[in-house]
Design an enzyme around this catalytic site. Structure first.
Site, PDB file in Angstrom:
ATOM      1  N   LYS A 207     -11.313 -18.859 -46.417  1.00 42.83           N
ATOM      2  CA  LYS A 207     -10.872 -18.128 -45.228  1.00 42.83           C
ATOM      3  C   LYS A 207     -10.000 -19.062 -44.403  1.00 42.83           C
ATOM      4  CE  LYS A 207     -12.822 -15.573 -41.300  1.00 42.83           C
ATOM      5  NZ  LYS A 207     -14.101 -15.186 -40.670  1.00 42.83           N
ATOM      6  N   LYS A 260      -9.184 -14.683 -47.767  1.00 42.09           N
ATOM      7  CA  LYS A 260      -8.798 -13.990 -46.534  1.00 42.09           C
ATOM      8  C   LYS A 260      -7.850 -14.875 -45.737  1.00 42.09           C
ATOM      9  CE  LYS A 260     -10.781 -11.980 -42.341  1.00 42.09           C
ATOM     10  NZ  LYS A 260     -11.945 -11.796 -41.493  1.00 42.09           N
TER      11      LYS A 260
HETATM   12 ZN   LIG Z   1     -17.035 -16.048 -37.309  1.00 39.92          ZN
END
Ligand SMILES: [Zn+2]
Length: 338
Positions: A207, A260
């Site tokens: 992420k 992501k």
């Molecule tokens: Zn978070």
């Protein structure tokens, strides 16, 4: 005309290998199509808020809503009728505090929503996001020290409690998203100790600290009150580090991996796919990506349907098995010719 004769050309200069032959008709194109996206691949994000009768549109994400629990049965039925198999939940708590206590309360917003959804449509797969940032008064993903730094191992203990509370509410999959070191291992241990050994973990393994999350912060009311998340989320410049994150999470017992955002990171999805051929990979087509296409489409600058389907195909071609996307309901309708 070129004077160089290649292997694919006859001596007369005309090509032997003509790739246009298989592009001649819809039928031929469909026959040789390499990548397909179906409703089975899509996961629809839901934002749930306390109250009743609430369906509040998110300004920066046209067509997306904050819903109160009583609105969920109808929404779940619609999602399921469209052939979408899974949702991922984000909650807006009643109140926030430094530890994010509502995140693990049995009557917390996500726990309530899970029960309502599983009651309404038992077959719908309910995935829960496991993080503290929507619940903490400071908006950070964990417990802070005096300097405002997210403490790793102290945060892990809270995340274990959150994951177990989601499992007890009936979640089908938990998805830790905080990029806290050891989060998969910690949550796996906590689940196994409480008879949830069967519950899969979808790890937000890779992420990035991305500007594409902007609209989500309005949707989930989760912007940090100071600073940013660069001390735990990844530097967008790093690709090799992503492989290390993914390898660690697989070693800790992650059942699925996520990248992501998606669009600016298709190379990362591909690298994870190649390195972990047997692990399902999810791409999160984030709020900023959604908002860009929506805004351009609303201005008549692009064809929404075609650009959305092209981006979803791109994510699958890059190697994603699953796509978390705000376009899920529209895409599912289009797949059905609606
Ligand atoms: Zn978070």
């Amino acid at each position: 005309m070129s004077l160089i004769v290649t292997e694919t050309q006859t001596a007369g200069g005309y090509p032997v290998e003509r790739l246009r032959r298989l592009r001649r008709s819809d039928g031929l194109r469909a026959l040789v199509r390499e990548t397909h996206v179906t409703s089975d691949d899509l996961i629809y994000p839901l934002f749930v808020t306390h109250g009743s009768g609430i369906q509040r549109e998110i300004t920066s994400m046209p067509g997306q809503y904050q819903l109160s629990p009583d609105m969920l049965p109808r929404e779940a039925a619609l999602i399921s009728e469209l052939g979408i198999r899974a949702v991922i939940l984000f909650g807006l708590p009643e109140s926030k505090d430094p530890v994010g206590r509502e995140s693990f309360r049995p009557d917390g917003i996500v726990q309530r929503a899970v029960r309502v959804l599983k009651d309404a449509v038992p077959d719908l797969i309910v995935i829960t996001d496991v993080c503290l940032c929507q619940y903490t008064s400071h908006g950070h993903c964990g417990i802070l020290d005096e300097a405002g730094y997210v403490l790793n191992d102290e945060t892990l203990e809270v995340l274990q409690t959150v994951a177990v509370s989601h499992a007890e509410a009936g979640a089908d999959v938990v998805a830790p998203s905080g990029m806290i070191d050891g989060m998969v291992k910690g949550i796996r241990q906590a689940l196994d100790e409480r008879d949830f050994a069967h519950l899969p973990i979808l790890s937000y393994a890779v992420k990035y600290a991305s500007a594409f999350y902007g609209p989500f912060r309005e949707a989930a009311d989760g912007a940090p009150s100071f600073g940013d998340r660069r001390t735990h989320q990844m530097d967008p410049a790093n690709g090799r580090e992503a492989l290390r994150e993914a390898r660690l999470d697989v070693g800790e017992g992650a059942d699925m991996l996520m990248v992501k955002p998606a669009l600016a990171y298709l190379d990362i999805i591909r690298q994870l796919r190649d390195e972990h051929p047997a692990i399902p990979i999810a791409a999160y087509n984030v709020s900023g990506e959604y908002a860009m296409l929506k805004a351009a489409a609303q201005n008549g600058w692009i064809d929404e349907r075609k650009t959305v389907l092209e981006t979803l195909i791109g994510m699958k071609r890059a190697g994603a098995d699953l796509i978390i996307t705000y376009h899920a309901k529209d895409a599912a309708r289009w797949f059905r010719g609606l």
